[in-house]
Design an enzyme around this catalytic site. Structure first.
Site, mmCIF file in Angstrom:
data_model
loop_
_atom_site.group_PDB
_atom_site.id
_atom_site.type_symbol
_atom_site.label_atom_id
_atom_site.label_comp_id
_atom_site.label_asym_id
_atom_site.label_seq_id
_atom_site.Cartn_x
_atom_site.Cartn_y
_atom_site.Cartn_z
ATOM 1 N N ARG A 1 0.884 -1.178 0.000
ATOM 2 C CA ARG A 1 0.000 0.000 0.000
ATOM 3 C C ARG A 1 0.911 1.214 0.000
ATOM 4 O O ARG A 1 1.768 1.347 0.881
ATOM 5 C CB ARG A 1 -0.894 -0.035 1.247
ATOM 6 C CG ARG A 1 -1.688 1.232 1.500
ATOM 7 C CD ARG A 1 -2.759 1.404 0.422
ATOM 8 N NE ARG A 1 -3.753 2.380 0.797
ATOM 9 C CZ ARG A 1 -3.610 3.691 0.697
ATOM 10 N NH1 ARG A 1 -2.470 4.208 0.275
ATOM 11 N NH2 ARG A 1 -4.600 4.494 1.031
ATOM 12 N N GLU B 1 -10.899 5.455 -5.567
ATOM 13 C CA GLU B 1 -11.378 4.075 -5.608
ATOM 14 C C GLU B 1 -11.739 3.712 -7.052
ATOM 15 O O GLU B 1 -11.975 4.594 -7.887
ATOM 16 C CB GLU B 1 -12.601 3.918 -4.700
ATOM 17 C CG GLU B 1 -12.315 4.169 -3.239
ATOM 18 C CD GLU B 1 -11.371 3.155 -2.617
ATOM 19 O OE1 GLU B 1 -11.372 1.974 -3.029
ATOM 20 O OE2 GLU B 1 -10.624 3.533 -1.709
ATOM 21 N N ARG C 1 -1.255 -5.498 4.541
ATOM 22 C CA ARG C 1 -0.422 -4.958 3.461
ATOM 23 C C ARG C 1 0.759 -4.196 4.057
ATOM 24 O O ARG C 1 0.633 -3.534 5.086
ATOM 25 C CB ARG C 1 -1.230 -3.997 2.575
ATOM 26 C CG ARG C 1 -2.407 -4.638 1.894
ATOM 27 C CD ARG C 1 -3.227 -3.623 1.118
ATOM 28 N NE ARG C 1 -3.784 -2.621 2.032
ATOM 29 C CZ ARG C 1 -4.650 -1.685 1.661
ATOM 30 N NH1 ARG C 1 -5.051 -1.594 0.401
ATOM 31 N NH2 ARG C 1 -5.115 -0.813 2.538
#
Length: 191
Positions: free
Chosen positions: A45, A53, A87
């Protein structure tokens, strides 16, 4: 005792790890998959930024831009934490270039102020300046008059399935993709 805990936490947060590997996947404008030398995949990330998004305007363009920067390339990831989804959160460097910063410069993501304290003071300044310059130049997502930050989009429940105020079943399309309807107050309801 409190001083000891504070110094310990400070030392832990200041210690960054480096992961090197090859980018084999792009999930969206702020998440990639890196394959290391032992053929283990790591979901990364991008630290310091938040990209639109997938269902938002510029979501696909942000992903494409990140792909041009890092996909099928050797990278190093400077990191010191994992997020609640497991992540690795880090800064991706490719040929000396900060890919996270490049996303913000191109208007393909926001500087994530909520996590600014996790960046070095120099990075905070660079990312803030990059966002301001992208806004001024109306680069990328800043072409929209009032782009919705992804953190607001996520908290709103994402795309809204309300009747479209554009009339009937009509759907408005943003200048660079992303479909939405606009309410009487000017709020964009993304679909």
């Amino acid at each position: 005792m409190i001083r000891f805990i504070f110094l310990f936490l400070l030392a832990c947060s200041a210690h960054a790890e480096t992961l090197t590997g090859y980018v084999v996947g792009i999930s969206d404008g702020d998440t990639v998959t890196v394959l290391d030398a032992s053929h283990q995949q790591h979901k990364i990330r991008l630290a310091g930024i938040d990209a639109p998004e997938k269902a938002q305007a510029f979501g696909d363009r942000s992903k494409q831009h990140l792909a041009t920067l890092v996909f099928n390339k050797n990278v190093s990831v400077e990191w010191n934490k994992q997020d609640r989804y497991g992540r690795t959160v880090g800064k991706i460097m490719v040929n000396g270039l900060d890919a996270n910063l490049e996303q913000v410069k191109a208007g393909m993501g926001w500087w994530y102020r909520e996590y600014a304290k996790e960046q070095s003071p120099a990075d905070r300044r660079l990312y803030e300046q990059a966002e301001q310059q992208a806004k001024t130049q109306r680069a990328g997502l800043w072409r929209d008059a009032n782009p919705m930050p992804p953190w607001d989009f996520r908290h709103s429940g994402g795309p809204v399935n309300e009747p479209c105020p554009c009339g009937g079943d009509a759907i408005c399309t943003g200048p660079k993709g992303g479909t939405y309807c606009t309410t009487a107050t000017g709020r964009k309801l993304y679909r």
